[in-house]
Write a protein that holds these residues in place. Structure first.
Motif, short mmCIF file in Angstrom:
data_model
loop_
_atom_site.label_atom_id
_atom_site.label_comp_id
_atom_site.label_asym_id
_atom_site.label_seq_id
_atom_site.Cartn_x
_atom_site.Cartn_y
_atom_site.Cartn_z
N VAL A 88 52.66 37.07 38.68
CA VAL A 88 51.31 37.10 39.41
C VAL A 88 51.02 38.29 39.98
O VAL A 88 49.79 38.67 39.81
CB VAL A 88 51.55 35.98 40.49
N ARG A 89 51.80 39.09 40.62
CA ARG A 89 51.38 40.60 41.35
C ARG A 89 50.80 41.42 40.32
O ARG A 89 50.01 42.24 40.21
CB ARG A 89 52.55 40.93 42.01
N ALA A 90 51.71 41.47 39.11
CA ALA A 90 51.30 42.34 38.04
C ALA A 90 50.24 42.34 37.24
O ALA A 90 49.45 43.10 36.77
CB ALA A 90 52.52 42.42 37.27
N TYR A 91 49.71 40.71 37.29
CA TYR A 91 48.44 40.42 36.34
C TYR A 91 47.10 41.00 37.18
O TYR A 91 46.87 40.81 38.06
CB TYR A 91 48.35 39.18 36.41
N GLY A 92 46.27 41.57 36.20
CA GLY A 92 44.93 42.24 36.76
C GLY A 92 43.98 40.95 36.55
O GLY A 92 43.05 41.18 35.52
#
Length: 198
Positions: A88-92
């Motif tokens: 979730v954190r890595a998704y743009g």
């Protein structure tokens, strides 16, 4: 006297839930246009929550992740698994959690995990993803081609997993685009309303 207007707490992810991604790239825009979605809002990618060694992971099939697979220990092209928070954190873009209408029974959860692990490290099916685009196109393709899980695209992996444990009735998991899969499972009551994670 103070009135409390408490909101229902956001449900924690559980095995079988779907996590949907709405990207902010031109590729995501193209996927949404091809699958009757709204660019920058509807889904261009999905993953499914499963268990491995007592931990919940997000299983997905993608060619775009730079994260190391939690099971294979390196970045891969195709089916892979990641820790949900890391993904979730890595998704743009926007990320949505679609909970199943009920927790899976223990035997369903075990079958789901076995299925997801059986298909880990399969190649990404770019041609299949293209064929699944659009309602009319995917319907025609499903009549001309049988289900083929030798390589997988994201929503095919999720649909096949739900099909395997008996909560999605379909004769061809290869025909489902991300938007169509989630819309259909919402209409059938398989998935509840989404919660925004990001």
């Amino acid at each position: 006297m103070i009135l409390s207007l408490s909101r229902k707490p956001r449900p924690a992810p559980k095995a079988g839930d779907i996590v949907g991604f709405s990207g902010d790239s031109w590729l995501s825009v193209g996927i949404n246009l091809a699958t009757y979605g709204i660019p920058f809002w509807s889904l261009s990618h999905v993953g499914i929550v499963g268990e491995h060694d007592g931990e919940l992971l997000l299983f997905e099939s993608t060619s775009l992740s730079e994260l190391s697979c939690a099971i294979q220990g390196k970045p891969v092209w195709g089916t892979q698994a990641h820790w949900i928070d890391e993904c979730v954190r890595a998704y743009g873009g926007k990320v949505w959690h679609y909970p199943l209408w009920r927790p899976l029974y223990a035997f369903e959860s075990q079958r789901l995990s076995a299925f997801l692990l059986e298909y880990i490290s399969k190649d990404y099916d770019a041609i299949g993803a293209f064929r699944a685009g659009g309602i009319g196109w995917s319907w025609l393709e499903s009549k001309l081609r049988r289900q083929d899980l030798s390589s997988l695209f994201c929503s095919e992996y999720c649909a096949a997993a739900h099909q395997h444990i008996g909560i999605l009735r379909t004769d061809n998991a290869s025909r489902w685009s991300p938007n169509r899969l989630v819309r259909t499972e919402r209409q059938r009551g398989v998935l509840l309303r989404p919660w925004r994670l990001k």
